[in-house]
Structure formats: C-alpha cells, structure tokens
Design a protein around this motif. Structure first.
Motif, PDB file in Angstrom:
ATOM      1  N   ALA A  15      -5.346 -21.279  10.890  1.00 25.67           N
ATOM      2  CA  ALA A  15      -4.282 -20.347  11.293  1.00 25.67           C
ATOM      3  C   ALA A  15      -3.519 -19.827  10.087  1.00 25.67           C
ATOM      4  CB  ALA A  15      -3.318 -21.038  12.257  1.00 25.67           C
ATOM      5  N   GLU A  16      -3.258 -20.696   9.132  1.00 23.61           N
ATOM      6  CA  GLU A  16      -2.516 -20.287   7.931  1.00 23.61           C
ATOM      7  C   GLU A  16      -2.850 -21.231   6.788  1.00 23.61           C
ATOM      8  OE1 GLU A  16       2.041 -19.147   6.476  1.00 23.61           O
ATOM      9  OE2 GLU A  16       1.676 -19.791   8.541  1.00 23.61           O
ATOM     10  N   THR A 192       0.073 -25.648  13.721  1.00 26.89           N
ATOM     11  CA  THR A 192       1.004 -24.572  13.365  1.00 26.89           C
ATOM     12  C   THR A 192       2.447 -24.939  13.697  1.00 26.89           C
ATOM     13  OG1 THR A 192       0.478 -23.563  15.519  1.00 26.89           O
ATOM     14  CG2 THR A 192      -0.677 -22.707  13.597  1.00 26.89           C
ATOM     15  N   LYS A 195       4.706 -26.467  10.587  1.00 22.63           N
ATOM     16  CA  LYS A 195       4.880 -25.727   9.329  1.00 22.63           C
ATOM     17  C   LYS A 195       6.112 -26.176   8.548  1.00 22.63           C
ATOM     18  CE  LYS A 195       4.937 -21.086   7.352  1.00 22.63           C
ATOM     19  NZ  LYS A 195       4.782 -19.628   7.606  1.00 22.63           N
ATOM     20  N   MET A 218      -2.948 -25.161   7.960  1.00 19.79           N
ATOM     21  CA  MET A 218      -2.515 -25.303   9.351  1.00 19.79           C
ATOM     22  C   MET A 218      -3.592 -24.834  10.318  1.00 19.79           C
ATOM     23  SD  MET A 218       1.444 -24.050   9.025  1.00 19.79           S
ATOM     24  CE  MET A 218       1.181 -23.093   7.534  1.00 19.79           C
ATOM     25  N   PRO A 220      -4.699 -23.991  14.423  1.00 20.11           N
ATOM     26  CA  PRO A 220      -4.114 -23.604  15.715  1.00 20.11           C
ATOM     27  C   PRO A 220      -4.100 -24.783  16.685  1.00 20.11           C
ATOM     28  CG  PRO A 220      -5.897 -22.105  15.063  1.00 20.11           C
ATOM     29  CD  PRO A 220      -5.973 -23.294  14.165  1.00 20.11           C
TER      30      PRO A 220
END
Length: 403
Positions: A15-16, A192, A195, A218, A220
């Motif tokens: 996700a990130e 996520t 964070k 990260m 999901p």
C-alpha cells in the motif's frame, strides 16, 4: 540477479513504501556483499489464532527472507498489556500477563507455517522495556509532544468527542518505536492502520542516534469473506491458518470474483509479472475466474497443509458441490425423540450444525437447511423416528438417527 525485478515482487500488493532507495540498497548489499538485513513486525498477542489477514504481512516477510532478510518476529508481551489504540474509539481492556503469554505461545507455534524458522528471531519486547525503568520511560516520553500525538486521527477524534484517552495509550506508539531502536531493525512492516506507529520508529532511531532510519513497508488490510469488513475473528469473516484443509479450500472458493484479485495480489506467491499476466488473461477472457479461484485455493491450502491434502480437499469439494454427493466423513449422531418426534432446530444444535435454536430457526427460514437433500423452510418442522442426512449451507453435514 535482477534487483529491479526483485523490488517489483517485493512491492506487489504494497500500500505504501517509505524510503524505497534504502530498500534497494539493502537487497543489493545482500547479493553483492552477502550482508543480511533485519525486518521487524510486531504482534500484540491479544488473540490466540493467526488468520490469512495476518499472513499478508507475514507472507511479504517470508519473501524478504529469500532476499537477505532476517525476520524479527516481535511478540509484544509488554505492549500487549497496554493494547494498541490504532483505530480504536475507546481505551482497550488491559490483558493480564498470563493471558498475553498464553496467546504469545500460540502465535510462536503458528508463525512457522509461513516464515523460514532458520531466518527468524522470535523476540519479546518485555526484555528491553522492563529494563528501561522509570527514568528511561520519562526520557522516552520527552521525545514527542502531546500536540504531535493529538495529530493522530484516532486520538484527534476521541479528543474532539471528549472520549477518554489514557496516558498509557500515548505511550504505546513510543514503546513500539523504541522496539525499533532496541532491535536496530532496517525495515518495519505493518498494516496501513499502523502508519503513525511505524513512522515513530524512524523518529526514535534518529533521536537515539541509531545511524539509520528504518524503511517502512505497509500492507493493505485484507477484506474478509463478507467482502466488506477487514478479516477478523470477532466478525467471523476469517480463514484461520490452522483450519482443516477442506474448510480452508471451500472458504477461499466462496469469495467473490472481485475479491479474488485482491487475494491473489496479497496472498499468492506468484511474481508481479505473473500477476499482471493473470489480470490481463482474465480481462481478455483467456482464463475463467472459477479456474483462477481454484488455483488460488489450491496454492493457499497447500501452503498451510500439503499439496496432497490440498488436492484431496479439491476432490472432496467437487464431489459434494459438483456431483452433489455426500462428504466422505460425516459425523453421526443418535438423539432420543419426545413422543416419537424431534424438533429440527433442536436437532441441528445437538448435531453441532448450529450454535443455538434461534440461529437454527434463522437458517431454516432462510432456506439454508435440507433434510435428505430436501429444503425445509418450516421452523417448526419435526423429524420422526428414523435416519436422516442434515445439511446447513453448502459445507455442514450430519447423519442423524432419531430414536
């Protein structure tokens, strides 16, 4: 070894990713210099069982192990007694130490269904947090302001609603961040919703002079079988990693075609290139969604059991649902009737097919119950003396002899 292709596989489903450049350096140093790096993920042992939602992070860690990572599987036996406030609208109930340690032991037994044991370190954060002491705790608390803490969404919402926030909850992200200092980790992974806590690790590594800032990766949150909420045992929409092969295979086949793509991206071990081809083949109609779902069910079931058991589960599913045959192993029960008749709802409970007569009645009126392959929707239906095959939904069966 193509580092760029490895990074593509690592980033599949992510996700990130914060600090991709450092991630590339870590992988490159492993292949060029033989240097390992450390990947941390923390688990508060607030529930005794892992499910496929947990395996999203664990599966990515297992992939990183193939490219140089030593996994630091952190069991938060200290922080678990506080409770992570992430996404919560109220102070969490504190777990007692005995319960935390019991759940931690279960996690430790299950995690090696996914991770390579030879490349995994099981860590307990009580080891360094107990040693931190009062002075250390005060010093840790002084590294972050209350104003910054209240920037966090869940804290800000609760503060605005005047919902209580305990000081210990403010300490939680600081303690999680300090874990990164104590373990000197290179990468921290989480969902996520984590964070704020994950970034705290980077902040504290700077503050305590660790000479590194961890990469943050990260994943999901995996949507559960209901297709709406994140996978959760409390919501009953989960697939446990210890479930028997037949149930695991059948549950995966029950997901929607739309959800199947997310499951493939987050749970399958196919490469990013194979995943992109799969999506294209589906879009062009080259492969049927049902076949794709069967392949996914086989892959995941084999991962937690074996190829042989996964194939048996597939054959059993096909036997019951395609050929409309009965399962090979149906539990058998004998129940005495009252005046020669037995209420069906009670029979379903006694045979373990339903948890209560009210639940049984709901299933009956929803047309989900069959007796000898005939649908029954009369909640007052009674069975006479004899032998019957009871069925609830597609997967629950029982042989019953009414005496």
């Amino acid at each position: 070894m193509n580092i760029k292709e490895i990074l593509k596989d690592i980033k599949k489903g992510v996700a990130e990713l914060i600090d991709e450049e450092r991630l590339e350096i870590l992988v490159k140093n492993y292949y060029e210099k033989g240097e390992n790096f450390f990947v941390k993920a923390g688990f508060d042992p607030t529930a005794p069982d892992l499910h496929l939602g947990h395996s999203v992070v664990l599966g990515k860690m297992a992939l990183l192990q193939k490219h140089g990572a030593i996994v630091q599987f952190l069991i938060g036996d200290f922080t678990g007694q506080i409770g992570d406030p992430s996404g919560k609208n109220a102070t969490r109930k504190k777990l007692d130490k005995e319960e935390v340690l019991k759940n931690a032991k279960t996690y430790e037994e299950q995690v090696f269904k996914i991770l390579d044991k030879e490349k995994t370190q099981i860590c307990f954060n009580s080891k360094w947090l107990n040693e931190l002491g009062a002075v250390g705790m005060i010093e840790l608390a002084s590294t972050f302001s209350v104003a910054r803490m209240l920037e966090r969404d869940d804290f800000a919402k609760r503060y605005k609603e005047q919902s209580p926030i305990s000081v210990s909850e403010f300490m939680y992200p600081l303690l999680q961040g300090y874990d990164s200092v104590a373990l000197n980790c290179d990468i921290e992974m989480g969902g996520t919703d984590q964070k704020f806590n994950l970034l705290m690790g980077r902040h504290l590594q700077r503050t305590y002079g660790a000479k590194k800032e961890q990469v943050v990766l990260m994943m999901p949150l995996l949507v559960g079988l209901d297709g709406v909420n994140k996978m959760s045992k409390s919501l009953g929409n989960y697939i446990g990693v210890t479930e028997n092969a037949n149930d695991m295979y059948a549950k995966i086949l029950s997901i929607s075609d739309e959800l199947m793509i997310d499951y493939y991206e987050l749970l399958s071990e196919i490469s990013s290139a194979e995943f992109e081809k799969l999506k294209l083949d589906l879009k062009q109609g080259i492969i049927h969604p049902k076949k794709v779902k069967e392949n996914l069910a086989l892959e995941i079931t084999a991962r937690f059991h074996s190829q042989e058991k996964a194939k048996i589960a597939q054959d059993e599913f096909d036997k019951v649902h395609k050929a409309k045959a009965l399962p090979s192993d149906i539990a058998e029960f004998s129940i005495s009737s009252e005046q020669g008749k037995l209420w069906l709802a009670k029979a379903l409970v006694e045979c373990g097919l339903e948890s209560s007569t009210s639940a049984a009645r709901r299933s009956i009126t929803a047309n989900a119950v069959s007796v000898d392959s005939k649908k029954i929707n009369d909640e007052q239906f009674k069975l006479e003396k004899g032998e019957f095959i009871l069925q609830v939904g597609k997967r629950k069966f029982a042989k019953l002899k009414v005496l």
